[in-house]
Write a protein that holds these residues in place. Structure first.
Motif, PDB file in Angstrom:
ATOM      1  N   LYS A  49       0.771  -1.256   0.028  1.00  0.00           N
ATOM      2  CA  LYS A  49      -0.239   0.062   0.115  1.00  0.00           C
ATOM      3  C   LYS A  49       0.909   1.260  -0.027  1.00  0.00           C
ATOM      4  O   LYS A  49       0.503   2.162  -0.855  1.00  0.00           O
ATOM      5  N   GLY A  50       1.911   1.427   0.801  1.00  0.00           N
ATOM      6  CA  GLY A  50       2.838   2.439   0.806  1.00  0.00           C
ATOM      7  C   GLY A  50       3.602   2.538  -0.544  1.00  0.00           C
ATOM      8  O   GLY A  50       3.564   3.740  -0.952  1.00  0.00           O
ATOM      9  N   VAL A  51       3.922   1.631  -1.252  1.00  0.00           N
ATOM     10  CA  VAL A  51       4.428   1.699  -2.817  1.00  0.00           C
ATOM     11  C   VAL A  51       3.592   2.220  -3.576  1.00  0.00           C
ATOM     12  O   VAL A  51       3.515   3.153  -4.250  1.00  0.00           O
ATOM     13  N   TRP A  52       2.412   1.631  -3.529  1.00  0.00           N
ATOM     14  CA  TRP A  52       1.127   2.148  -4.464  1.00  0.00           C
ATOM     15  C   TRP A  52       0.810   3.708  -4.262  1.00  0.00           C
ATOM     16  O   TRP A  52       0.588   4.147  -5.072  1.00  0.00           O
ATOM     17  N   ASP A  53       0.852   4.175  -2.924  1.00  0.00           N
ATOM     18  CA  ASP A  53       0.315   5.298  -2.608  1.00  0.00           C
ATOM     19  C   ASP A  53       1.379   6.377  -3.160  1.00  0.00           C
ATOM     20  O   ASP A  53       1.048   7.559  -3.692  1.00  0.00           O
ATOM     21  N   VAL A  54       2.607   6.063  -2.998  1.00  0.00           N
ATOM     22  CA  VAL A  54       3.942   6.870  -3.776  1.00  0.00           C
ATOM     23  C   VAL A  54       3.698   6.798  -5.079  1.00  0.00           C
ATOM     24  O   VAL A  54       3.905   8.092  -5.732  1.00  0.00           O
ATOM     25  N   ILE A  55       3.498   5.996  -5.579  1.00  0.00           N
ATOM     26  CA  ILE A  55       3.285   5.949  -7.047  1.00  0.00           C
ATOM     27  C   ILE A  55       2.190   6.573  -7.726  1.00  0.00           C
ATOM     28  O   ILE A  55       2.329   7.422  -8.498  1.00  0.00           O
ATOM     29  N   CYS A  56       1.144   6.640  -6.913  1.00  0.00           N
ATOM     30  CA  CYS A  56      -0.221   7.117  -7.261  1.00  0.00           C
ATOM     31  C   CYS A  56      -0.064   8.801  -7.005  1.00  0.00           C
ATOM     32  O   CYS A  56      -0.339   9.755  -8.187  1.00  0.00           O
ATOM     33  N   HIS A  57       0.640   9.110  -6.007  1.00  0.00           N
ATOM     34  CA  HIS A  57       0.972  10.438  -5.983  1.00  0.00           C
ATOM     35  C   HIS A  57       2.013  11.000  -7.189  1.00  0.00           C
ATOM     36  O   HIS A  57       1.640  12.179  -7.488  1.00  0.00           O
ATOM     37  N   TYR A  58       3.173  10.450  -7.382  1.00  0.00           N
ATOM     38  CA  TYR A  58       3.871  10.717  -8.530  1.00  0.00           C
ATOM     39  C   TYR A  58       3.289  11.023  -9.808  1.00  0.00           C
ATOM     40  O   TYR A  58       3.154  11.921 -10.548  1.00  0.00           O
TER      41      TYR A  58
END
Length: 180
Positions: free
Chosen positions: A14-23
């Motif tokens: 989820k943490g990785v996904w959140d960062v990718i979505c933000h970028y």
């Protein structure tokens, strides 16, 4: 794997996904990619230099991209140090118009540059493993490689834009110092 480690795994994803979505949101998403003149130029270039004339074309990205990727990561580290602390505070943070800060836009450009390089590298590895010298998948992989190189230009343009901001900031600081 312990029970605690099993519970942590979804959090990590989820943490990785959140960062990718933000970028991706800051970068502009698919709309920004589809409208990109750099992507358009990559498609045209790939049409003008057909793969059928380039035997083992995938060896070029496999030779070039690791070096470009290393250079990109080093450049990314340097851009984070652009200007002084006062300037970095000025270009970062919340902006009244609700848009992302120049600092975050520049960061998203660099991350996009790196992501495209990694995708192009993985596609070239796949093409070599399958000996794809032609066809749609080979063409799209070749477009991705050319696009990864042209995003270097896009990133350079973004660095120049940020440098212009720093130059304006420095001139403003200099004028304030002279006025005192």
């Amino acid at each position: 794997m312990t029970v605690e480690e099993k519970k942590e795994l979804p959090k990590q994803y989820k943490g990785v996904w959140d960062v990718i979505c933000h970028y991706w949101r800051i970068y502009g998403g698919f709309s920004a990619v589809i409208k990109s003149p750099y992507l358009h130029a990559s498609i045209v270039f790939a049409l003008l230099v057909p793969l059928s004339k380039t035997e083992d074309w995938y060896d070029v990205p496999l030779d070039v991209l690791p070096c470009v990727l290393g250079f990109s990561l080093a450049g990314y580290a340097l851009i984070l140090a652009l200007g002084d602390e006062a300037f970095r505070r000025l270009i970062a943070g919340d902006f009244p118009d609700g848009k992302e800060s120049p600092f975050m836009r520049t960061n998203s450009m660099f991350l996009h540059f790196i992501v495209v390089q990694i995708i192009a590298l993985l596609l070239a590895l796949n093409a070599k493993a399958r000996d794809l010298e032609g066809g749609l998948i080979a063409y799209l992989s070749y477009v991705a490689f050319v696009y990864s190189l042209l995003t270097a230009l896009a990133t350079g343009v973004e660095i120049f834009r940020c440098s212009r901001l720093f130059d304006k900031f420095a001139k403003h600081q200099e004028r304030q110092t002279k006025d005192q």
